[in-house]
Enzyme design. Structure first.
Site, PDB file in Angstrom:
ATOM      1  N   LYS A 158      10.651  15.898   7.778  1.00 50.10           N
ATOM      2  CA  LYS A 158       8.504  15.881   8.347  1.00 50.10           C
ATOM      3  C   LYS A 158       8.353  14.626   7.645  1.00 50.10           C
ATOM      4  O   LYS A 158       9.289  13.624   7.365  1.00 50.10           O
ATOM      5  CB  LYS A 158       8.131  16.938   6.867  1.00 50.10           C
ATOM      6  CG  LYS A 158       8.999  18.022   6.984  1.00 50.10           C
ATOM      7  CD  LYS A 158       8.104  19.436   6.010  1.00 50.10           C
ATOM      8  CE  LYS A 158       8.118  20.513   5.808  1.00 50.10           C
ATOM      9  NZ  LYS A 158       8.181  21.590   5.220  1.00 50.10           N
TER      10      LYS A 158
ATOM     11  N   PHE B 181      -3.883  27.418   3.759  1.00 45.58           N
ATOM     12  CA  PHE B 181      -3.048  25.811   3.726  1.00 45.58           C
ATOM     13  C   PHE B 181      -2.681  25.761   5.120  1.00 45.58           C
ATOM     14  O   PHE B 181      -2.032  24.413   5.784  1.00 45.58           O
ATOM     15  CB  PHE B 181      -1.825  25.989   2.065  1.00 45.58           C
ATOM     16  CG  PHE B 181      -0.534  26.602   3.032  1.00 45.58           C
ATOM     17  CD1 PHE B 181      -0.366  28.173   1.990  1.00 45.58           C
ATOM     18  CD2 PHE B 181       0.514  26.579   3.685  1.00 45.58           C
ATOM     19  CE1 PHE B 181       0.390  28.882   2.198  1.00 45.58           C
ATOM     20  CE2 PHE B 181       1.391  27.648   4.301  1.00 45.58           C
ATOM     21  CZ  PHE B 181       1.560  28.418   3.532  1.00 45.58           C
TER      22      PHE B 181
ATOM     23  N   ARG C   9      15.506  17.979  -1.542  1.00 45.80           N
ATOM     24  CA  ARG C   9      13.787  18.462  -2.381  1.00 45.80           C
ATOM     25  C   ARG C   9      14.240  17.549  -3.606  1.00 45.80           C
ATOM     26  O   ARG C   9      12.363  17.096  -3.991  1.00 45.80           O
ATOM     27  CB  ARG C   9      13.364  19.865  -1.464  1.00 45.80           C
ATOM     28  CG  ARG C   9      12.731  19.510  -0.749  1.00 45.80           C
ATOM     29  CD  ARG C   9      12.542  21.766  -0.235  1.00 45.80           C
ATOM     30  NE  ARG C   9      12.293  21.578   1.416  1.00 45.80           N
ATOM     31  CZ  ARG C   9      11.877  22.818   1.869  1.00 45.80           C
ATOM     32  NH1 ARG C   9      12.072  24.345   1.154  1.00 45.80           N
ATOM     33  NH2 ARG C   9      11.475  22.680   3.142  1.00 45.80           N
TER      34      ARG C   9
ATOM     35  N   GLU D 244      14.666  28.424  16.787  1.00 47.94           N
ATOM     36  CA  GLU D 244      13.945  27.677  16.167  1.00 47.94           C
ATOM     37  C   GLU D 244      14.869  26.114  16.707  1.00 47.94           C
ATOM     38  O   GLU D 244      14.593  25.816  17.566  1.00 47.94           O
ATOM     39  CB  GLU D 244      14.375  26.911  14.315  1.00 47.94           C
ATOM     40  CG  GLU D 244      13.020  27.875  14.343  1.00 47.94           C
ATOM     41  CD  GLU D 244      13.724  27.516  12.741  1.00 47.94           C
ATOM     42  OE1 GLU D 244      13.771  27.145  11.667  1.00 47.94           O
ATOM     43  OE2 GLU D 244      12.246  28.428  11.941  1.00 47.94           O
TER      44      GLU D 244
ATOM     45  N   ARG E  39      19.854  25.626   3.661  1.00 53.33           N
ATOM     46  CA  ARG E  39      19.196  25.752   3.044  1.00 53.33           C
ATOM     47  C   ARG E  39      19.586  25.241   1.853  1.00 53.33           C
ATOM     48  O   ARG E  39      18.532  25.288   0.418  1.00 53.33           O
ATOM     49  CB  ARG E  39      18.966  27.273   2.692  1.00 53.33           C
ATOM     50  CG  ARG E  39      18.546  28.075   4.147  1.00 53.33           C
ATOM     51  CD  ARG E  39      16.788  27.352   4.133  1.00 53.33           C
ATOM     52  NE  ARG E  39      16.067  28.032   3.549  1.00 53.33           N
ATOM     53  CZ  ARG E  39      14.980  28.253   3.521  1.00 53.33           C
ATOM     54  NH1 ARG E  39      14.243  27.364   4.396  1.00 53.33           N
ATOM     55  NH2 ARG E  39      13.997  28.475   2.938  1.00 53.33           N
TER      56      ARG E  39
ATOM     57  N   TYR F 173       5.335  27.802  12.325  1.00 53.13           N
ATOM     58  CA  TYR F 173       4.619  28.725  11.011  1.00 53.13           C
ATOM     59  C   TYR F 173       4.474  30.268  11.878  1.00 53.13           C
ATOM     60  O   TYR F 173       3.599  29.732  10.667  1.00 53.13           O
ATOM     61  CB  TYR F 173       4.326  27.369  10.707  1.00 53.13           C
ATOM     62  CG  TYR F 173       5.259  26.282  10.147  1.00 53.13           C
ATOM     63  CD1 TYR F 173       6.037  26.444   8.964  1.00 53.13           C
ATOM     64  CD2 TYR F 173       4.720  25.050  10.055  1.00 53.13           C
ATOM     65  CE1 TYR F 173       7.142  25.266   8.745  1.00 53.13           C
ATOM     66  CE2 TYR F 173       5.519  23.673   9.207  1.00 53.13           C
ATOM     67  CZ  TYR F 173       7.155  23.919   8.587  1.00 53.13           C
ATOM     68  OH  TYR F 173       7.086  23.249   8.163  1.00 53.13           O
TER      69      TYR F 173
ATOM     70  N   HIS G 233      12.103  20.209   6.201  1.00 53.99           N
ATOM     71  CA  HIS G 233      12.018  22.342   7.377  1.00 53.99           C
ATOM     72  C   HIS G 233      13.996  22.489   7.255  1.00 53.99           C
ATOM     73  O   HIS G 233      14.843  21.435   7.852  1.00 53.99           O
ATOM     74  CB  HIS G 233      11.558  21.750   8.389  1.00 53.99           C
ATOM     75  CG  HIS G 233      11.687  23.437   9.268  1.00 53.99           C
ATOM     76  ND1 HIS G 233      11.596  24.807   8.430  1.00 53.99           N
ATOM     77  CD2 HIS G 233      12.871  24.256   9.725  1.00 53.99           C
ATOM     78  CE1 HIS G 233      11.911  25.528   9.262  1.00 53.99           C
ATOM     79  NE2 HIS G 233      12.290  25.192  10.286  1.00 53.99           N
TER      80      HIS G 233
ATOM     81  N   ASN H 246       7.377  18.507   0.952  1.00 57.76           N
ATOM     82  CA  ASN H 246       8.723  18.525   1.153  1.00 57.76           C
ATOM     83  C   ASN H 246       9.654  17.959   1.425  1.00 57.76           C
ATOM     84  O   ASN H 246      11.137  18.319   1.963  1.00 57.76           O
ATOM     85  CB  ASN H 246       9.015  19.737   0.486  1.00 57.76           C
ATOM     86  CG  ASN H 246       9.268  20.981   1.536  1.00 57.76           C
ATOM     87  OD1 ASN H 246       8.569  19.976   3.127  1.00 57.76           O
ATOM     88  ND2 ASN H 246       8.709  22.362   1.471  1.00 57.76           N
TER      89      ASN H 246
HETATM   90  N1  UDP Z   1       4.113  25.466   2.626  1.00 62.97           N
HETATM   91  C1  UDP Z   1       3.205  24.673   1.809  1.00 62.97           C
HETATM   92  N2  UDP Z   1       2.125  25.919   1.054  1.00 62.97           N
HETATM   93  C2  UDP Z   1       2.859  26.816   0.373  1.00 62.97           C
HETATM   94  C3  UDP Z   1       3.660  26.885   0.912  1.00 62.97           C
HETATM   95  C4  UDP Z   1       4.389  26.561   2.256  1.00 62.97           C
HETATM   96  O1  UDP Z   1       2.357  23.727   2.185  1.00 62.97           O
HETATM   97  O2  UDP Z   1       2.067  27.422  -0.377  1.00 62.97           O
HETATM   98  C5  UDP Z   1       4.416  24.681   3.533  1.00 62.97           C
HETATM   99  C6  UDP Z   1       5.516  23.684   2.814  1.00 62.97           C
HETATM  100  O3  UDP Z   1       5.251  22.190   3.645  1.00 62.97           O
HETATM  101  C7  UDP Z   1       7.265  24.401   3.932  1.00 62.97           C
HETATM  102  C8  UDP Z   1       5.980  25.372   4.752  1.00 62.97           C
HETATM  103  O4  UDP Z   1       5.124  25.092   4.751  1.00 62.97           O
HETATM  104  O5  UDP Z   1       8.135  23.913   3.966  1.00 62.97           O
HETATM  105  C9  UDP Z   1       6.847  26.244   5.604  1.00 62.97           C
HETATM  106  O6  UDP Z   1       6.752  27.546   4.971  1.00 62.97           O
HETATM  107  P1  UDP Z   1       8.065  28.459   4.232  1.00 62.97           P
HETATM  108  O7  UDP Z   1       7.418  29.244   2.940  1.00 62.97           O
HETATM  109  O8  UDP Z   1       8.624  28.741   5.091  1.00 62.97           O
HETATM  110  O9  UDP Z   1       9.302  27.195   3.058  1.00 62.97           O
HETATM  111  P2  UDP Z   1      10.062  26.438   3.715  1.00 62.97           P
HETATM  112  O10 UDP Z   1      11.358  27.239   4.180  1.00 62.97           O
HETATM  113  O11 UDP Z   1      10.666  25.436   4.337  1.00 62.97           O
HETATM  114  O12 UDP Z   1      11.233  26.599   1.737  1.00 62.97           O
HETATM  115 MG    MG Z   2      10.704  28.807   6.423  1.00 63.90          MG
END
Ligand code: UDP
Ligand code: MG
Length: 157
Positions: free
Chosen positions: A12, A60, A105, A129, A88, A52, A118, A115
């Site tokens: 990112k 957000f 992370r 994806e 993951r 997303y 992705h 973070n």
């Molecule tokens: N995100 C954010 N605020 C939140 C939750 C998610 O900005 O409260 C962003 C963050 O960059 C995250 C991405 O949205 O990595 C995708 O969210 P997801 O729940 O899919 O998390 P991930 O799979 O990346 O852990």
């Molecule tokens: Mg995700």
């Protein structure tokens, strides 16, 4: 029997700005994963809405979208046995400041949004994806000689 899978990782904008491309990529390489696709690309609103979709209605989302467009990202496709789950685990939970020490992370970030990477969260999503970010001819098939030391023989059958 474990199966060869493919997963999508995006480095990112925060990680690009902070000079963490090498550090992050090294962790996946050291784990023993095979890199089969890699490119830098700018993301637009349409692609981010698709990628997303599960959070595109959240308050957000506009700031997340702006952040994700703020610099190009690095897209990578990694291959390995049960690699979706393995990546993951290496990634750590979304809220980086609570992510487990040792995870990418957990070691490299403090934010929920910024973070650093992705990573696809299921085999089903990984397949979608990888197709979203890579054309077929951007993914490579080759033998990794290291595999004979990364896996036991029966895992490679
Ligand atoms: N995100 C954010 N605020 C939140 C939750 C998610 O900005 O409260 C962003 C963050 O960059 C995250 C991405 O949205 O990595 C995708 O969210 P997801 O729940 O899919 O998390 P991930 O799979 O990346 O852990
Ligand atoms: Mg995700």
């Amino acid at each position: 029997m474990a199966v060869q899978e493919r997963t999508l990782v995006l480095i990112k904008p925060d990680a690009i700005q902070r000079g963490l491309i090498g550090e992050i990529t090294t962790r996946f390489e050291k784990k023993g994963l095979k890199l089969i696709g890699l490119k830098m690309m700018g993301l637009d609103e349409a692609l981010l809405r698709e990628h997303y979709a599960h959070i595109s209605e959240k308050p957000f989302f506009p700031s997340l979208s702006k952040f994700m467009q703020s610099t190009p990202v690095i897209a990578m496709c990694w291959e390995g046995l049960e690699v979706v789950d393995a990546v993951r685990k290496i990634t750590g939970i979304t809220k980086a400041r609570q992510a487990e020490a040792g995870s990418i992370r957990g070691d490299l970030a403090m934010s929920v949004s910024c973070n650093v990477i992705h990573a696809s969260d299921s085999l089903e999503n990984a397949e979608v994806e990888v197709k979203r970010f890579f054309k077929l001819d951007e993914l490579y098939t080759y033998n990794k000689s290291e595999y004979m030391h990364v896996y036991a023989a029966d895992e490679l059958e």
